[in-house]
Structure formats: C-alpha cells, structure tokens
Design an enzyme around this catalytic site. Structure first.
Site, PDB file in Angstrom:
ATOM      1  N   LYS A 141       0.825  -1.208   0.000  1.00  0.00           N
ATOM      2  CA  LYS A 141       0.000   0.000   0.000  1.00  0.00           C
ATOM      3  C   LYS A 141       0.871   1.275   0.000  1.00  0.00           C
ATOM      4  CE  LYS A 141      -3.898  -2.104   2.605  1.00  0.00           C
ATOM      5  NZ  LYS A 141      -4.679  -1.974   3.860  1.00  0.00           N
ATOM      6  N   HIS A 184      -2.034  -5.245   1.947  1.00  0.00           N
ATOM      7  CA  HIS A 184      -3.298  -5.978   1.845  1.00  0.00           C
ATOM      8  C   HIS A 184      -2.979  -7.418   1.483  1.00  0.00           C
ATOM      9  CE1 HIS A 184      -7.313  -7.221   0.626  1.00  0.00           C
ATOM     10  NE2 HIS A 184      -6.723  -7.790  -0.411  1.00  0.00           N
ATOM     11  N   ARG A 201      -1.284 -14.498   4.916  1.00  0.00           N
ATOM     12  CA  ARG A 201      -1.932 -13.804   6.040  1.00  0.00           C
ATOM     13  C   ARG A 201      -1.106 -13.986   7.322  1.00  0.00           C
ATOM     14  NH1 ARG A 201      -6.539 -10.266   5.366  1.00  0.00           N
ATOM     15  NH2 ARG A 201      -7.247 -10.840   7.433  1.00  0.00           N
ATOM     16  N   PHE A 219     -15.609   4.515   7.947  1.00  0.00           N
ATOM     17  CA  PHE A 219     -14.221   4.816   7.585  1.00  0.00           C
ATOM     18  C   PHE A 219     -13.953   4.653   6.088  1.00  0.00           C
ATOM     19  CE2 PHE A 219     -14.309   0.358   9.029  1.00  0.00           C
ATOM     20  CZ  PHE A 219     -13.774  -0.295   7.931  1.00  0.00           C
TER      21      PHE A 219
HETATM   22  P1  ADP Z   1      -7.974  -6.978   6.210  1.00  0.00           P
HETATM   23  O1  ADP Z   1      -7.234  -5.938   5.388  1.00  0.00           O
HETATM   24  O2  ADP Z   1      -7.140  -7.464   7.377  1.00  0.00           O
HETATM   25  O3  ADP Z   1      -8.536  -8.106   5.372  1.00  0.00           O
HETATM   26  P2  ADP Z   1     -10.621  -5.731   6.314  1.00  0.00           P
HETATM   27  O4  ADP Z   1     -10.960  -6.381   5.020  1.00  0.00           O
HETATM   28  O5  ADP Z   1     -11.609  -5.822   7.441  1.00  0.00           O
HETATM   29  O6  ADP Z   1      -9.211  -6.247   6.910  1.00  0.00           O
HETATM   30  O7  ADP Z   1     -10.368  -4.181   6.070  1.00  0.00           O
HETATM   31  C1  ADP Z   1      -9.727  -3.722   4.913  1.00  0.00           C
HETATM   32  C2  ADP Z   1      -8.860  -2.524   5.289  1.00  0.00           C
HETATM   33  O8  ADP Z   1      -9.700  -1.482   5.769  1.00  0.00           O
HETATM   34  C3  ADP Z   1      -7.883  -2.796   6.420  1.00  0.00           C
HETATM   35  O9  ADP Z   1      -6.681  -3.396   5.994  1.00  0.00           O
HETATM   36  C4  ADP Z   1      -7.662  -1.409   6.986  1.00  0.00           C
HETATM   37  O10 ADP Z   1      -6.718  -0.670   6.210  1.00  0.00           O
HETATM   38  C5  ADP Z   1      -9.051  -0.785   6.820  1.00  0.00           C
HETATM   39  N1  ADP Z   1      -9.867  -0.924   8.046  1.00  0.00           N
HETATM   40  C6  ADP Z   1     -10.416  -2.048   8.539  1.00  0.00           C
HETATM   41  N2  ADP Z   1     -11.120  -1.805   9.661  1.00  0.00           N
HETATM   42  C7  ADP Z   1     -11.027  -0.480   9.883  1.00  0.00           C
HETATM   43  C8  ADP Z   1     -11.537   0.421  10.894  1.00  0.00           C
HETATM   44  N3  ADP Z   1     -12.298  -0.004  11.896  1.00  0.00           N
HETATM   45  N4  ADP Z   1     -11.227   1.725  10.819  1.00  0.00           N
HETATM   46  C9  ADP Z   1     -10.466   2.200   9.793  1.00  0.00           C
HETATM   47  N5  ADP Z   1      -9.951   1.405   8.811  1.00  0.00           N
HETATM   48  C10 ADP Z   1     -10.217   0.098   8.843  1.00  0.00           C
END
Ligand code: ADP
Length: 247
Positions: free
Chosen positions: A16, A149, A104, A66
């Site tokens: 990212k 990601h 992961r 968000f």
């Molecule tokens: P992951 O990336 O671990 O698969 P998610 O798919 O839930 O997690 O979320 C995607 C991305 O959104 C996260 O990597 C993070 O950058 C952002 N994110 C997730 N939850 C939040 C939150 N509560 N507040 C702000 N940003 C968030």
C-alpha cells in the site's frame, strides 16, 4: 464446481502507499519471498489506484464510516496529497499450497496495535493506527495504515486477482482460473457497455483476447439485460488500470 483447472492456491497482495512512502517495498518483498513463504510470485504490476478500483476492491466495506478515508488511503491521496505521480500500490499474485493462509500469517492482524501485541514479527506490526472523532465527538479509529493488503479467503483471492489482473498479466503455468478467448469487441464508456467504438470509449476486449471466463459471462449477461454475477465496473476496472491520470 470451483472455477479452478489446477489445484494451485493463489492470493493477492498489495503493497500500500504507506509502505512505499516508508521505502518498505523491498523489505516486504523479501519477507514474502519463496525462501520465507514457499510461495512463487506469479504476477506483479505497479498501479495508480483509481476511485473506481478502490471502490470495487473494498466493495464490502462501502457502508463503513471509515470508507472515505480508506479509499483516499488506497488511492495514495493521504500519503501523497500534492504529488499524484507518487500515488501507487504494487499488486502481486503469489501462488502455492495454502497461499492465502501463509501470506496472512506473515502479514498479521488488521490492526497494527494488535499485531505489535500478538504477532510482533508480522509486517503489519510496523503499521500505524490514525485516530479521529465521530459526529458525536467521540474518539474513533479513522484509518488503519497497515502497509499490506492480503486476501482473506480463497474466494476473496479469486475475486481480487480477477479484479486487478488480466490472465496474461500472470505467467501461463500459473493460470488458476478458467479462461476463454473473446470473439467480439467490448467497449466501455462512462459506465456503459458498447460493442463498437465511440469517441472516448475504452476497448475492454477484442476478438482473440484471453479473458477470465467469469468476466466474459458477465459481459454477455449485461449485454443481454440478464442479471450478472459481476458488475460492469467490476469487469472493466482492470482494463482501465493506468489508462489515464486521475483528477
Ligand atoms: P484486512 O485488510 O485485514 O482483510 P478488512 O478487510 O476488514 O481487513 O479491512 C480492509 C482494510 O480497511 C484494512 O486493511 C484497513 O486498512 C481498513 N480498516 C479495517 N477496519 C477499519 C476500521 N475499523 N477503521 C479504519 N480502517 C479500517
């Protein structure tokens, strides 16, 4: 039936904009390398992420409070507000047994604070949580700048890889999803699908181009006015990658 013609697992990784700004790309690639993860790199591209790609990639988070900051984060607007030429992510496809869970495990928990507590050796332990205030003035998480990601499940990996990569962006022995040869022209113009060129349209596919079978099925359904498993933007966006400068 799963859409696989080969048992190889694959996953999508994005380095990212915060990781690029911190010059961590090389470190991240080393940690993800075959000697650490036993996985092989199958495809890679440097992408200036459009609003449309951000919205398709994070479509399941569109209703979250968000989401606007997440979209600005992944498009690079947060880390490079005045230098659009620096707004990039590096998109990577890794291939091999248990690719999703292996990556992961190296990437770590979503929240860098949790990563530092529970999995300090993971990549996301190097990330940052940015706080903000909600409409009531309460302190809430505004952004999670977690550097990387990684697809969460094999089904998500398939959706994401097909969203970011065309079949021939990936080395042929590692094509994991059904492909078909296109037999007509498909053009895209402002959210519309066309079968012949109009000024300003982008050619998505032409006769003999190789396409993900599910994309072509979606385009055929959209043309026929039938419900489609993938939206037009979901198909078109990878053909528009790096095709124009975002405003
Ligand atoms: P992951 O990336 O671990 O698969 P998610 O798919 O839930 O997690 O979320 C995607 C991305 O959104 C996260 O990597 C993070 O950058 C952002 N994110 C997730 N939850 C939040 C939150 N509560 N507040 C702000 N940003 C968030």
């Amino acid at each position: 039936m799963p859409d696989h013609n080969d048992p190889l697992d694959q996953t999508l990784v994005l380095i990212k904009p915060d990781a690029l700004k911190l010059s961590l790309a090389g470190y991240i690639l080393s940690i993800l390398s075959e000697s650490h993860t036993s996985l092989r790199l199958a495809g890679t591209k440097v992408v200036q992420v459009s609003h449309m790609l951000a919205e398709e990639h994070y479509s399941d988070l569109r209703d979250k409070p968000f989401f606007p900051s997440l979209r600005d984060y992944i498009t690079g607007r947060i880390h490079y507000p005045t230098t659009p030429q620096r707004r990039r992510v590096v998109a990577l496809v890794y291939c091999g047994a248990d690719a999703v869970s292996r990556i992961r495990a190296v990437v770590g928990p979503t929240n860098p604070h949790k990563a530092r507590d529970d999995a300090p050796n993971t990549l996301r332990a190097l990330g940052t949580v940015v706080m903000g205030r909600d409409a009531q003035g309460r302190e809430v998480i505004d952004r999670i700048d977690n550097l990387v990601h990684a697809s969460a499940t094999p089904a998500e990996a398939e959706r994401e890889i097909k969203l970011w990569f065309r079949p021939n962006d990936i080395v042929p022995p590692m094509w994991n999803y059904r492909t078909v040869q296109c037999d007509m022209h498909y053009y895209y113009l402002n959210g519309r699908l066309l079968t012949s060129h109009q000024p300003g349209s982008t050619c998505l596919l032409a006769p003999q181009d190789l396409a993900w079978a599910t994309d072509l099925e979606a385009l055929q359904a959209i043309l026929a006015g039938r419900p489609s498993a993938i939206s037009l933007n979901g198909v078109a966006v990878k053909y528009l990658i790096n095709s124009h400068q975002e405003a």
